[in-house]
Design an enzyme around this catalytic site. Structure first.
Site, mmCIF file in Angstrom:
data_model
loop_
_atom_site.group_PDB
_atom_site.id
_atom_site.type_symbol
_atom_site.label_atom_id
_atom_site.label_comp_id
_atom_site.label_asym_id
_atom_site.label_seq_id
_atom_site.Cartn_x
_atom_site.Cartn_y
_atom_site.Cartn_z
ATOM 1 N N SER A 179 0.851 -1.192 0.000
ATOM 2 C CA SER A 179 0.000 0.000 0.000
ATOM 3 C C SER A 179 0.885 1.239 0.000
ATOM 4 O O SER A 179 2.110 1.131 0.038
ATOM 5 C CB SER A 179 -0.914 0.007 1.226
ATOM 6 N N LYS A 180 0.242 2.374 -0.002
ATOM 7 C CA LYS A 180 0.963 3.652 -0.050
ATOM 8 C C LYS A 180 2.014 3.776 1.053
ATOM 9 O O LYS A 180 3.018 4.450 0.884
ATOM 10 C CB LYS A 180 -0.032 4.813 0.095
ATOM 11 N N ARG A 181 1.748 3.124 2.169
ATOM 12 C CA ARG A 181 2.704 3.166 3.278
ATOM 13 C C ARG A 181 4.091 2.711 2.845
ATOM 14 O O ARG A 181 5.099 3.105 3.397
ATOM 15 C CB ARG A 181 2.248 2.205 4.382
#
Ligand code: GLU
Length: 473
Positions: A246-248
């Site tokens: 994910s964006k993390r």
């Protein structure tokens, strides 16, 4: 392989950019079609009118183009197939394979709740499902029905997944799926089925988040008398920490990698190895990948995103760039930084940095040493490096360099050696002050090459500047 032509598709929902997982799925579908000299179809699943945007369509098309995953047919848009979906819904209704259901959402929720209370799987209870000898309830006034598919109640749905192996689901587990909403619009799974059928898709390669849809889709395809495609559910991609990517974990949009200076060849090579392997091969061309790609070597386990490996591959592909490709890839980035290339041997400068860059952005940053405004070393660095001894060595070098007829890297290397000999010092005693004096930095590529490419006038002027600041002529 079968004699029939292989037809695969990539069917993104345009609700955002082309993300890494989508690109990997697209790559596998594309490679499978190319390997079998089949066709690869691009289908935009834009029926979710609230979440689909033209910008997302554009972003997906751009991403595909950047990765050079060319399609043979499409892009098709599901929103342009509504008439066809309605026609097939009517066909199923006419054949008694689908039915109108007038239960309200609240009633359906109550049915599901009742099933849960009995420890059963929450399901629609079949109130409106027509059966021989069954009397249906009176149709409520002012209520628009949904259309439900009459899912078989007995038996099993089975398919031999190309990645997961044989899968069997009991029909008793499956609901009578809603295929049309009260306003008559078709639902997601139904559109997929009709399109896969109409487009003659032979192999459905998609993320394994869709594996639950497959038995429902197979049942509808069977009701339509369609040939069931082969399914291939590719495991998801995890971040380095083992959580769903994910964006993390950094950029997840493919085009973001373009902006960050990754080459499409590196990206394709990297994505190909996410869940697929060919022995120990890590670096391979697009053509090799097509030749080697088969679904036998797809991994059942989730793949793990490894930014270090991507950087390593990118560095490899940057080194492979021809002069022309290098210019094309880096010049816009130099321009974006306000760099000035006039009067420089730009190709030679970019080549100087090519072997040490992991991304094109890094390369452009480094090359600004030449193309950007000169930034003299700060006072602390000057005080540390440009000591009186160092300045004396620089003065000796400057005097010799001024005599050079031909300002070439070879001659400059020879001049450096002469100064080292004359002053009885080792390379760092001249190399570091020289770098600091002419570039403002302690670390640069090979100093003779830097001197040659900066040019005589610039080098001598900067040396003069440093020496005069310290009152040494
Ligand atoms: N539109 C779906 C998605 O973007 C893919 C559906 C499919 O491949 O069957 O996840």
């Amino acid at each position: 392989m079968t004699t029939a032509t292989v037809r695969t598709r990539f069917a993104p929902s345009p609700t955002g950019y082309l993300h890494l997982g989508g690109a990997r799925t697209a790559l596998f579908s594309w490679a499978f079609a190319r390997h079998h000299q089949g066709q690869f179809i691009l289908r935009i699943e834009d029926t979710d009118l609230e979440r689909s945007t033209p910008e997302a369509v554009e972003a997906i098309l751009k991403g595909m183009q950047w990765l050079d995953l060319d399609h043979d047919e499409g892009p098709f848009y599901q929103t342009q197939h509504f008439e066809r979906y309605k026609e097939v819904i009517q066909q199923l209704l006419d054949e008694g394979k689908a039915y109108y259901c007038y239960s309200s959402p609240e009633e359906v929720e109550a049915m599901r709740e009742a099933a849960r209370a009995k420890g059963l799987k929450p399901k629609y209870d079949g109130t409106w499902r027509p059966e021989a000898g069954k009397t249906l309830p009176p149709i409520p006034a002012d209520r628009q029905p949904v259309v439900r598919f009459k899912n078989p109640q007995d038996g099993f749905v089975m398919w031999d997944d190309m990645v997961k192996g044989p899968i069997t689901i009991a029909n008793a587990e499956l609901d009578d799926l809603i295929i049309a909403r009260p306003d008559g619009s078709p639902t997601y799974n139904f559109c997929v089925v009709v399109d896969d059928w109409d487009m003659g898709i032979t192999h459905v390669i998609r993320g394994d988040d869709h594996v639950n849809n497959t038995p429902r889709q197979i049942n509808i395809l069977e009701a339509l008398g369609a040939t069931i495609p082969v399914y291939c559910h590719v495991p998801m991609i995890l971040g380095p920490d083992g959580q769903k990517l994910s964006k993390r974990h950094g950029a997840v949009s493919v085009m973001e990698y373009h902006h960050e200076g990754y080459l499409p060849e590196a990206m394709v090579n990297y994505l190909a190895r996410l869940g697929w392997s060919h022995g120990d091969d890590e670096i391979f061309s697009r053509a090799q990948f097509i030749e080697w790609f088969n679904t036998d070597n797809l991994s059942k386990a989730a793949a793990q995103w490894d930014p270090k490996k991507l950087n390593w591959l990118n560095a490899h592909y940057i080194k492979q760039l021809s002069d022309e490709e290098l210019m094309q890839a880096v010049l816009p980035r130099i321009e974006a930084r306000g760099g000035q290339t006039d009067g420089f041997d730009t190709v030679a400068i970019l080549n100087l940095f090519k072997d040490r860059a992991e991304t094109l952005e890094q390369l452009a940053d480094s090359a600004m040493l030449f193309f950007g405004p000169y930034q003299a070393a700060d006072e602390a660095l000057k005080a540390q490096v440009l000591t009186p001894d160092a300045l004396a060595i620089l003065a000796d070098f400057k005097a010799r360099a001024e005599q050079l007829d031909d300002w070439s890297a070879e001659n400059l290397a020879a001049t450096i050696k002469e100064t080292l000999a004359a002053k009885a010092v080792k390379m760092p005693a001249l190399g570091i002050p020289l770098r600091v004096a002419i570039t403002g930095q302690k670390q640069t590529p090979s100093v003779d090459a830097v001197l040659a490419l900066l040019g005589r006038d610039v080098v001598l002027a900067r040396l003069q500047q440093v020496l005069s600041e310290q009152h040494i002529k």
